[in-house]
Design a protein around this motif. Structure first.
Motif, PDB file in Angstrom:
ATOM      1  N   ALA A 304      22.891 -17.648 -20.966  1.00 32.18           N
ATOM      2  CA  ALA A 304      24.086 -17.277 -20.200  1.00 32.18           C
ATOM      3  C   ALA A 304      23.880 -16.054 -19.318  1.00 32.18           C
ATOM      4  O   ALA A 304      24.697 -15.801 -18.431  1.00 32.18           O
ATOM      5  N   TRP A 305      22.795 -15.307 -19.533  1.00 23.25           N
ATOM      6  CA  TRP A 305      22.624 -14.019 -18.868  1.00 23.25           C
ATOM      7  C   TRP A 305      22.657 -14.113 -17.337  1.00 23.25           C
ATOM      8  O   TRP A 305      23.378 -13.348 -16.688  1.00 23.25           O
ATOM      9  N   PRO A 306      21.903 -15.042 -16.710  1.00 23.63           N
ATOM     10  CA  PRO A 306      21.998 -15.139 -15.245  1.00 23.63           C
ATOM     11  C   PRO A 306      23.403 -15.508 -14.779  1.00 23.63           C
ATOM     12  O   PRO A 306      23.905 -14.965 -13.788  1.00 23.63           O
ATOM     13  N   ALA A 307      24.062 -16.422 -15.513  1.00 25.31           N
ATOM     14  CA  ALA A 307      25.424 -16.812 -15.143  1.00 25.31           C
ATOM     15  C   ALA A 307      26.391 -15.655 -15.309  1.00 25.31           C
ATOM     16  O   ALA A 307      27.299 -15.461 -14.495  1.00 25.31           O
ATOM     17  N   LEU A 308      26.189 -14.840 -16.358  1.00 22.79           N
ATOM     18  CA  LEU A 308      27.030 -13.662 -16.555  1.00 22.79           C
ATOM     19  C   LEU A 308      26.859 -12.680 -15.406  1.00 22.79           C
ATOM     20  O   LEU A 308      27.840 -12.093 -14.919  1.00 22.79           O
ATOM     21  N   GLY A 309      25.613 -12.519 -14.944  1.00 24.08           N
ATOM     22  CA  GLY A 309      25.364 -11.620 -13.817  1.00 24.08           C
ATOM     23  C   GLY A 309      26.084 -12.074 -12.559  1.00 24.08           C
ATOM     24  O   GLY A 309      26.694 -11.267 -11.846  1.00 24.08           O
ATOM     25  N   ILE A 310      26.023 -13.373 -12.286  1.00 27.53           N
ATOM     26  CA  ILE A 310      26.713 -13.915 -11.103  1.00 27.53           C
ATOM     27  C   ILE A 310      28.222 -13.756 -11.244  1.00 27.53           C
ATOM     28  O   ILE A 310      28.921 -13.345 -10.316  1.00 27.53           O
ATOM     29  N   PHE A 311      28.727 -14.059 -12.442  1.00 30.77           N
ATOM     30  CA  PHE A 311      30.162 -13.985 -12.708  1.00 30.77           C
ATOM     31  C   PHE A 311      30.679 -12.556 -12.524  1.00 30.77           C
ATOM     32  O   PHE A 311      31.673 -12.316 -11.815  1.00 30.77           O
ATOM     33  N   THR A 312      30.021 -11.566 -13.150  1.00 29.48           N
ATOM     34  CA  THR A 312      30.474 -10.178 -13.046  1.00 29.48           C
ATOM     35  C   THR A 312      30.326  -9.652 -11.619  1.00 29.48           C
ATOM     36  O   THR A 312      31.155  -8.866 -11.156  1.00 29.48           O
ATOM     37  N   HIS A 313      29.284 -10.106 -10.918  1.00 33.10           N
ATOM     38  CA  HIS A 313      29.112  -9.683  -9.523  1.00 33.10           C
ATOM     39  C   HIS A 313      30.262 -10.179  -8.658  1.00 33.10           C
ATOM     40  O   HIS A 313      30.794  -9.423  -7.826  1.00 33.10           O
ATOM     41  N   ARG A 314      30.661 -11.422  -8.849  1.00 30.33           N
ATOM     42  CA  ARG A 314      31.758 -11.970  -8.048  1.00 30.33           C
ATOM     43  C   ARG A 314      33.073 -11.252  -8.343  1.00 30.33           C
ATOM     44  O   ARG A 314      33.850 -10.959  -7.435  1.00 30.33           O
ATOM     45  N   ILE A 315      33.315 -10.969  -9.630  1.00 32.75           N
ATOM     46  CA  ILE A 315      34.523 -10.218  -9.991  1.00 32.75           C
ATOM     47  C   ILE A 315      34.500  -8.844  -9.335  1.00 32.75           C
ATOM     48  O   ILE A 315      35.493  -8.388  -8.741  1.00 32.75           O
TER      49      ILE A 315
END
Length: 375
Positions: A304-315
């Protein structure tokens, strides 16, 4: 002009002047991060900044990093453009004047004489949790003020990511944005339809903490969130049980966000510091560390780490756009016209106002509402 923060009372009981919150500078008598440790390599210099002050960080081949004013006393050339000699001193790139960690000029190479060159200012400097901190205020206070703890850095039970965005806004907008979880409508494209539920607050002279839970009203749960925190259900019109508690705390001048699960275990821990840049402090360099508890099956977090990075960046990018629009409005309107109604944010504004220092451009405001601390 409507201004909703109050500076409190002086020791003699008289009212102190009230100022526009966006003209309140950070109190320099705290430790502020100015660089990541890995950015300052052995035998090298690094240019950093706090407010209107250029800082040269110097890491000798041996010994701790130190911080000097980034101006040679001779011709004001940045010392960060210089070289580090084998004694650990920094030599200006122009004439080779050498300065030690205390800022003393130890060599003017073309004059074989002691005491010729003038010193430069030195800053107390510490290294902790992968960050380099300086104390830009009164050096005599540095040893009395603790370097902040970043709890989960180095904890093998957590996986941590770093982030350091630069934002074109006053640091107070960042404190307000994170503290006020009522803006989830902004993030509807990333998080679906969720509603924050305010659970309570605690406050003191130098801190404010607010607690929330979130009820999902519709939309799909983001994959990264589901993998890390578990599947959340859409309860539609039914009351949703508290599955996590989100606690946001400003302990001046730092801010944290922690998420505890229904059993009270800490599953996410964010620490951040907002470092002002420029003389008017209307640009901010943020330094943040986001730690996530490793699940029983660690590969899930790695997955999940790459997806978490993308998610938090978009937020964050959505938040960035908002706070920079707020700063632009302040500039165009000639001051702070915000009308705050949420008691938590009103208390936060009062905390930031009384903890900071009015800058040299600030003028007392005549029309002021009641103290936000009374809210």
């Amino acid at each position: 002009m409507l201004v909703e923060e109050a500076k409190g009372k002086q020791a003699d009981g008289s009212n102190t002047p009230h100022y526009d919150l966006r003209q309140i500078d950070c109190d320099p008598n705290f430790w502020y991060p100015v660089a990541w440790s890995h950015k300052v390599r052995p035998g090298k210099t690094f240019a950093a900044r706090y407010a209107g002050h250029p800082i040269a960080l110097i890491r000798p081949e041996y010994g701790p990093v130190y911080a000097l004013e980034d101006r040679c006393a001779h011709r004001q050339v940045p010392l960060s453009k210089g070289v580090v000699d084998d004694k650990g001193c920094v030599k200006c790139c122009y004439h080779g004047w050498a300065f030690d960690r205390a800022g003393k000029c130890v060599t003017v190479p073309y004059l074989n004489k002691e005491g010729v060159g003038r010193p430069v200012k030195s800053y107390p400097c510490r290294e902790k949790s992968g960050l380099i901190f300086i104390f830009p205020g009164d050096p005599a206070l540095a040893d009395k003020v603790p370097v902040p703890d970043v709890a989960q850095v180095g904890n093998p039970e957590y996986k941590t990511r770093m982030f350091s965005p630069r934002l074109k806004c006053h640091y107070t907008f960042m404190h307000e944005n994170l503290m006020d979880m009522n803006h989830q409508f902004l993030h509807r494209r990333q998080m679906g339809s969720i509603t924050a539920r305010f659970l309570g607050q605690d406050k003191g002279d130098d801190f404010l903490e607010a607690r929330y839970s979130f009820a999902r009203k519709g939309g799909n749960q983001p994959l990264a969130e589901a993998l890390i925190f578990g599947k959340h259900h859409d309860y539609e019109d039914r009351e949703q049980p508290v599955e996590e508690v989100v606690s946001i705390r400003t302990t001046y001048p730092y801010q944290t966000l922690q998420i505890h699960d229904k059993d009270g275990d800490l599953i996410m821990d964010l620490w951040t510091s907002y470092v002002p840049l420029g003389e008017t402090q209307q640009v901010t360099q943020a330094f943040g560390l986001l730690s996530v508890k490793k699940p029983k099956w660690n590969f899930l977090l790695n997955l999940a780490w790459p997806a978490l990075g993308i998610f938090t960046h978009r937020i964050f990018e959505e938040d960035r756009e908002i706070v920079e629009m707020e700063q632009n409005a302040w500039r165009e309107l000639g001051g702070d016209h915000n009308v705050e109604v949420f008691p938590v944010v009103k208390s936060l504004r009062a905390l930031l106002a009384r903890s900071g220092v009015p800058n040299k451009y600030a003028h007392p405001v005549e029309t002021v509402s009641k103290s936000e601390d009374a809210a």
